[in-house]
Design an enzyme around this catalytic site. Structure first.
Site, PDB file in Angstrom:
ATOM      1  N   TYR A   1       3.020  10.040  -0.616  1.00  0.00           N
ATOM      2  CA  TYR A   1       4.126   9.455   0.153  1.00  0.00           C
ATOM      3  C   TYR A   1       5.469   9.702  -0.529  1.00  0.00           C
ATOM      4  O   TYR A   1       6.519   9.624   0.117  1.00  0.00           O
ATOM      5  CB  TYR A   1       3.955   7.949   0.337  1.00  0.00           C
ATOM      6  CG  TYR A   1       2.721   7.511   1.083  1.00  0.00           C
ATOM      7  CD1 TYR A   1       1.886   8.412   1.745  1.00  0.00           C
ATOM      8  CD2 TYR A   1       2.380   6.164   1.130  1.00  0.00           C
ATOM      9  CE1 TYR A   1       0.759   7.997   2.412  1.00  0.00           C
ATOM     10  CE2 TYR A   1       1.244   5.736   1.810  1.00  0.00           C
ATOM     11  CZ  TYR A   1       0.437   6.656   2.434  1.00  0.00           C
ATOM     12  OH  TYR A   1      -0.688   6.225   3.087  1.00  0.00           O
TER      13      TYR A   1
ATOM     14  N   LYS B   1      -3.005   5.878  -4.172  1.00  0.00           N
ATOM     15  CA  LYS B   1      -4.089   6.813  -3.865  1.00  0.00           C
ATOM     16  C   LYS B   1      -3.852   8.152  -4.559  1.00  0.00           C
ATOM     17  O   LYS B   1      -2.704   8.601  -4.677  1.00  0.00           O
ATOM     18  CB  LYS B   1      -4.173   7.063  -2.351  1.00  0.00           C
ATOM     19  CG  LYS B   1      -4.130   5.801  -1.503  1.00  0.00           C
ATOM     20  CD  LYS B   1      -4.109   6.124  -0.006  1.00  0.00           C
ATOM     21  CE  LYS B   1      -3.805   4.894   0.814  1.00  0.00           C
ATOM     22  NZ  LYS B   1      -2.358   4.557   0.812  1.00  0.00           N
TER      23      LYS B   1
ATOM     24  N   ASP C   1       0.834  -1.196   0.000  1.00  0.00           N
ATOM     25  CA  ASP C   1       0.000   0.000   0.000  1.00  0.00           C
ATOM     26  C   ASP C   1       0.870   1.248   0.000  1.00  0.00           C
ATOM     27  O   ASP C   1       1.644   1.477   0.933  1.00  0.00           O
ATOM     28  CB  ASP C   1      -0.905   0.007   1.238  1.00  0.00           C
ATOM     29  CG  ASP C   1      -1.804   1.234   1.295  1.00  0.00           C
ATOM     30  OD1 ASP C   1      -2.967   1.122   0.866  1.00  0.00           O
ATOM     31  OD2 ASP C   1      -1.337   2.295   1.763  1.00  0.00           O
TER      32      ASP C   1
ATOM     33  N   HIS D   1      -7.732   9.581  -1.656  1.00  0.00           N
ATOM     34  CA  HIS D   1      -7.027   9.617  -0.370  1.00  0.00           C
ATOM     35  C   HIS D   1      -7.844  10.282   0.739  1.00  0.00           C
ATOM     36  O   HIS D   1      -7.851   9.835   1.874  1.00  0.00           O
ATOM     37  CB  HIS D   1      -5.682  10.328  -0.544  1.00  0.00           C
ATOM     38  CG  HIS D   1      -4.647   9.900   0.443  1.00  0.00           C
ATOM     39  ND1 HIS D   1      -3.315   9.775   0.116  1.00  0.00           N
ATOM     40  CD2 HIS D   1      -4.735   9.553   1.745  1.00  0.00           C
ATOM     41  CE1 HIS D   1      -2.633   9.377   1.184  1.00  0.00           C
ATOM     42  NE2 HIS D   1      -3.475   9.249   2.181  1.00  0.00           N
TER      43      HIS D   1
END
Length: 278
Positions: free
Chosen positions: A54, A79, A49, A112
């Site tokens: 990120y 996401k 994931d 998200h």
């Protein structure tokens, strides 16, 4: 050679199956992500994931490309971030993520955050529908959605998310969201399932861990799993990566589950929608 742990799968309401326990890479720097994901895959994780925000999709992609595991055996989630919401913007953001991951098809793509004040999450959801219809993603879902957000996208599009990924751990159990997910047939996926370690010193968790000869982290993950949730614990430490996967050889009884249930502290739904979280 150590036998790999076999992770059970959850069937999503579209019939697609995903591993019930996956590996999260939130807050893992891109230059450390490849090694962490490679370690996780070698240990037996098959679900990874990540997210655009990120900044480590490239590291995930490098690990997948080098893994001695068939792509068909891996389940990869990413996401779309808040600033990329909107129909056309989401389609472009997906192209960027897929390119960084080095994949032809993504297994699961999530919104998200609903970021309701921008009021673009319905258009974003329609973009995800388009990506699924085009065969570029196998399943679509959401993250950090509250019941009202779920109701709206279902009412306006007729398409129910397969997953709602929310902050969920013993101290924050998000029961209203779980109830809404259950009513719609949406699988609840817990991010920060261990509360970043904050709940592991709780006396009731420690007692259960001692009774079973397990660590507190393993007990909390088992608590999630026995209630049908998907979990994505994160670590960059090889020993912890392996420990978090070794949670299928014991069961908590009803009293032990209830003792952990009793740790719920409030009914809030998580941090502010602009927070940089799972």
């Amino acid at each position: 050679m150590t036998e790999l742990v076999t992770v059970p799968e959850i069937e999503l309401h579209t019939g697609i199956r995903m591993p019930q326990l996956g590996f999260g890479v939130f807050q893992v720097p891109n230059d450390e992500t490849e090694a962490a994901v490679a370690t996780a895959i070698a240990a037996g994780y098959r679900s990874i994931d990540t997210a655009a925000i990120y900044g480590n999709e490239e590291g995930v992609g490098r690990a997948i490309a080098k893994a001695d595991v068939s792509r068909d055996d891996l389940f990869v989630t990413s996401k779309v971030w808040n600033s990329d919401q909107g129909y056309d913007e989401t389609l472009r953001a997906f192209d960027v993520s897929l390119g960084k991951l080095g994949l032809d098809v993504l297994d699961l793509y999530l919104i998200h955050w609903p970021t309701a004040r921008n009021d673009r999450y319905v258009d974003t959801w329609r973009a995800l529908e388009r990506l699924r219809a085009d065969g570029r993603v196998r399943a679509i879902g959401v993250s950090n959605f509250e019941p009202a957000h779920l109701d709206r996208i279902v009412q306006e599009t007729g398409v129910v998310p397969v997953v709602n990924q929310v902050e969920l751990h013993p101290a924050l159990q998000n029961r209203a969201v779980i109830a809404a997910n259950d009513a719609l047939g949406i699988v609840t996926e817990a991010w920060s399932p261990l509360a970043q370690g904050a709940v592991l010193g709780e006396a009731s968790i420690v007692r259960v861990a001692e009774r079973h000869g397990q660590t507190p982290a393993q007990v909390v993950l088992r608590w999630h799993l026995q209630q049908g949730r998907v979990v994505i614990p994160k670590s960059v430490t090889p020993a912890r990566i392996a420990e978090n996967l070794d949670v299928f050889g014991f069961d908590l009884d009803a009293d032990e589950l209830a003792a952990i249930d009793a740790l719920d502290r409030d009914g809030r739904t998580g941090p502010h929608p602009d927070a940089f979280h799972g």
